[in-house]
Design an enzyme around this catalytic site. Sequence first.
Site, PDB file in Angstrom:
ATOM      1  N   ASP A 173       1.020  -1.272  -0.222  1.00  0.00           N
ATOM      2  CA  ASP A 173       0.036   0.482  -0.198  1.00  0.00           C
ATOM      3  C   ASP A 173       0.638   1.217   0.038  1.00  0.00           C
ATOM      4  O   ASP A 173       2.044   1.252   0.284  1.00  0.00           O
ATOM      5  CB  ASP A 173      -0.389  -0.190   0.710  1.00  0.00           C
ATOM      6  CG  ASP A 173      -1.910  -1.322   1.213  1.00  0.00           C
ATOM      7  OD1 ASP A 173      -2.131  -1.403   0.704  1.00  0.00           O
ATOM      8  OD2 ASP A 173      -2.965  -0.816   2.580  1.00  0.00           O
ATOM      9  N   ARG A 176      -1.310  -0.875  -8.550  1.00  0.00           N
ATOM     10  CA  ARG A 176      -2.934  -0.550  -8.234  1.00  0.00           C
ATOM     11  C   ARG A 176      -2.395   1.367  -8.327  1.00  0.00           C
ATOM     12  O   ARG A 176      -1.946   2.216  -8.035  1.00  0.00           O
ATOM     13  CB  ARG A 176      -3.127  -0.441  -6.826  1.00  0.00           C
ATOM     14  CG  ARG A 176      -4.424   0.565  -6.426  1.00  0.00           C
ATOM     15  CD  ARG A 176      -4.534  -0.267  -4.629  1.00  0.00           C
ATOM     16  NE  ARG A 176      -4.081  -1.832  -4.022  1.00  0.00           N
ATOM     17  CZ  ARG A 176      -4.395  -2.007  -2.980  1.00  0.00           C
ATOM     18  NH1 ARG A 176      -4.438  -1.257  -2.491  1.00  0.00           N
ATOM     19  NH2 ARG A 176      -4.048  -2.830  -2.499  1.00  0.00           N
TER      20      ARG A 176
HETATM   21  P1  FDA Z   1     -14.114   9.670  -5.182  1.00  0.00           P
HETATM   22  O1  FDA Z   1     -13.621  10.082  -4.287  1.00  0.00           O
HETATM   23  O2  FDA Z   1     -14.466  10.477  -6.707  1.00  0.00           O
HETATM   24  O3  FDA Z   1     -15.213   9.292  -5.506  1.00  0.00           O
HETATM   25  C1  FDA Z   1     -15.975   8.115  -6.291  1.00  0.00           C
HETATM   26  C2  FDA Z   1     -16.894   7.770  -5.793  1.00  0.00           C
HETATM   27  O4  FDA Z   1     -17.766   6.795  -4.764  1.00  0.00           O
HETATM   28  C3  FDA Z   1     -18.399   8.804  -4.674  1.00  0.00           C
HETATM   29  O5  FDA Z   1     -19.001  10.116  -5.822  1.00  0.00           O
HETATM   30  C4  FDA Z   1     -19.211   7.846  -4.202  1.00  0.00           C
HETATM   31  O6  FDA Z   1     -19.935   7.943  -4.499  1.00  0.00           O
HETATM   32  C5  FDA Z   1     -18.346   6.830  -4.080  1.00  0.00           C
HETATM   33  N1  FDA Z   1     -16.688   6.761  -3.219  1.00  0.00           N
HETATM   34  C6  FDA Z   1     -15.713   6.696  -3.254  1.00  0.00           C
HETATM   35  N2  FDA Z   1     -15.395   6.660  -1.619  1.00  0.00           N
HETATM   36  C7  FDA Z   1     -16.621   6.066  -0.727  1.00  0.00           C
HETATM   37  C8  FDA Z   1     -16.752   6.132   1.161  1.00  0.00           C
HETATM   38  N3  FDA Z   1     -16.033   5.539   1.453  1.00  0.00           N
HETATM   39  N4  FDA Z   1     -18.142   5.305   1.104  1.00  0.00           N
HETATM   40  C9  FDA Z   1     -18.854   5.557  -0.261  1.00  0.00           C
HETATM   41  N5  FDA Z   1     -18.838   5.922  -1.069  1.00  0.00           N
HETATM   42  C10 FDA Z   1     -17.688   6.242  -1.268  1.00  0.00           C
HETATM   43  N6  FDA Z   1      -5.532   5.282  -1.248  1.00  0.00           N
HETATM   44  C11 FDA Z   1      -4.413   5.452  -0.598  1.00  0.00           C
HETATM   45  O7  FDA Z   1      -3.764   6.560  -0.496  1.00  0.00           O
HETATM   46  N7  FDA Z   1      -3.240   4.340  -0.983  1.00  0.00           N
HETATM   47  C12 FDA Z   1      -3.530   3.744  -0.455  1.00  0.00           C
HETATM   48  O8  FDA Z   1      -2.475   1.973  -0.976  1.00  0.00           O
HETATM   49  C13 FDA Z   1      -4.731   2.504  -1.531  1.00  0.00           C
HETATM   50  N8  FDA Z   1      -5.806   1.496  -1.328  1.00  0.00           N
HETATM   51  C14 FDA Z   1      -6.613   1.549  -2.205  1.00  0.00           C
HETATM   52  C15 FDA Z   1      -6.547   0.182  -2.352  1.00  0.00           C
HETATM   53  C16 FDA Z   1      -8.172  -0.386  -2.906  1.00  0.00           C
HETATM   54  C17 FDA Z   1      -8.843  -1.340  -3.518  1.00  0.00           C
HETATM   55  C18 FDA Z   1      -9.087   1.025  -3.351  1.00  0.00           C
HETATM   56  C19 FDA Z   1     -10.604   1.065  -3.573  1.00  0.00           C
HETATM   57  C20 FDA Z   1      -9.063   2.695  -2.626  1.00  0.00           C
HETATM   58  C21 FDA Z   1      -7.731   2.649  -2.179  1.00  0.00           C
HETATM   59  N9  FDA Z   1      -6.916   3.660  -1.430  1.00  0.00           N
HETATM   60  C22 FDA Z   1      -5.529   4.553  -1.035  1.00  0.00           C
HETATM   61  C23 FDA Z   1      -7.760   5.251  -1.411  1.00  0.00           C
HETATM   62  C24 FDA Z   1      -8.284   6.008  -2.802  1.00  0.00           C
HETATM   63  O9  FDA Z   1      -6.703   6.945  -2.257  1.00  0.00           O
HETATM   64  C25 FDA Z   1      -9.569   6.678  -2.395  1.00  0.00           C
HETATM   65  O10 FDA Z   1      -9.242   7.202  -1.042  1.00  0.00           O
HETATM   66  C26 FDA Z   1     -10.411   6.173  -1.642  1.00  0.00           C
HETATM   67  O11 FDA Z   1     -10.866   5.144  -3.233  1.00  0.00           O
HETATM   68  C27 FDA Z   1     -11.609   7.539  -2.699  1.00  0.00           C
HETATM   69  O12 FDA Z   1     -11.871   7.636  -4.180  1.00  0.00           O
HETATM   70  P2  FDA Z   1     -11.758   7.435  -5.324  1.00  0.00           P
HETATM   71  O13 FDA Z   1     -11.689   6.848  -6.263  1.00  0.00           O
HETATM   72  O14 FDA Z   1     -13.441   6.435  -4.871  1.00  0.00           O
HETATM   73  O15 FDA Z   1     -12.808   7.870  -6.308  1.00  0.00           O
END
Ligand code: FDA
Length: 310
Positions: free
Chosen positions: A135, A187
């Site tokens: 991560d 990732r």
């Molecule tokens: P964004 O925040 O733009 O959200 C898109 C849509 O997804 C939102 O409109 C909402 O509807 C939905 N959504 C997003 N998060 C949600 C939540 N918590 N609850 C409910 N709905 C939600 N970060 C990092 O810094 N280091 C890492 O190693 C990782 N590893 C990692 C693994 C995996 C499998 C994922 C999916 C994410 C991570 N992250 C991470 C976290 C990542 O950086 C980020 O903070 C989250 O994925 C939220 O961003 P989105 O890309 O989903 O987009």
Amino acid sequence: MIDQIYRKAVLTVSGQKFVENIVRKQGWGLAQRFVAGEEVEGAIAAVKELDAEGIQGNLDLLGEFVASPEKANEFAEKVLHLLDAAHAAGVMPYASVKLSAVGQGQTVDGQDLGLTNGRRIVGKAREYGGFICLDMEDHPRVDQTLSQFRTLAEEFGTQHVGTVLQSYLYRTEADRDSLDDLSPNLRIVKGAYLEPESVAMPDKADVDASYRKLVYAHMKAGNYVNIGTHDESIIEDVKHFALAHGIEKDAYEFQMLYGVRRDLQKELAAAGYRVRAYIPYGRDWYPYFSRRIAERPANVMFILKGMLKG
Ligand code: FDA
């Protein structure tokens, strides 16, 4: 900008000790929406449940920076136990590890303990045909994590170890380019930490544009990409990009967090895409839980309502 202000406010408030104490006391019931259990058995049960829906698992023992080598080694032993338990249960030992939790930054016998424990963990995963994703944490750790990833990838092979790049950091495009010679399994995420504007883009539109650019570049270079997002418009664009460039569905996968957009996870799996849920478990759930709350205003309402209910 509003997103950024909201995220900053939640992460600042959740960092206060008195808030942590209240949420830790009352919050486990609520945390279960995002955390599969406090023990490894709960996490393995969650993998099996998702497997029935065509969704694969990525196990994550919750834990962040530890200050002593003893604690770091203790944590590493627990990760090794997780890999043994997954293998014994017939579950693919695919796990995520934060190097700060296994001693990164602490020198023991002239070696960085994070790397020493990383070797033990990736070595065990390789023995079982598994995979470890390192991560990515906050920006001061990026250099060391990337360099330790390179060492582990060269020693154990990129089919057994990968890492994460965050699209909100200005440096990430250059980081991706610099890893290309390894053909790494990466990732791509947007980034979850509270970072200063000197290193991270403050505007969501820029972070999203950078996200697409990174995924497309990694795909075009012929590498396996884990698309770690719940952002539907990005997911749609990636599907179209792959189709337009003749990139097969087995050259990438969508990764989402346990308990977040399960509908979308199922829909993608049913349409024949590879989907993997990141399944956290363990007693140290508070920092992880705080970051999930910071990602979406509706999640704060979920917490407040739950707490008012007692
Ligand atoms: P964004 O925040 O733009 O959200 C898109 C849509 O997804 C939102 O409109 C909402 O509807 C939905 N959504 C997003 N998060 C949600 C939540 N918590 N609850 C409910 N709905 C939600 N970060 C990092 O810094 N280091 C890492 O190693 C990782 N590893 C990692 C693994 C995996 C499998 C994922 C999916 C994410 C991570 N992250 C991470 C976290 C990542 O950086 C980020 O903070 C989250 O994925 C939220 O961003 P989105 O890309 O989903 O987009």
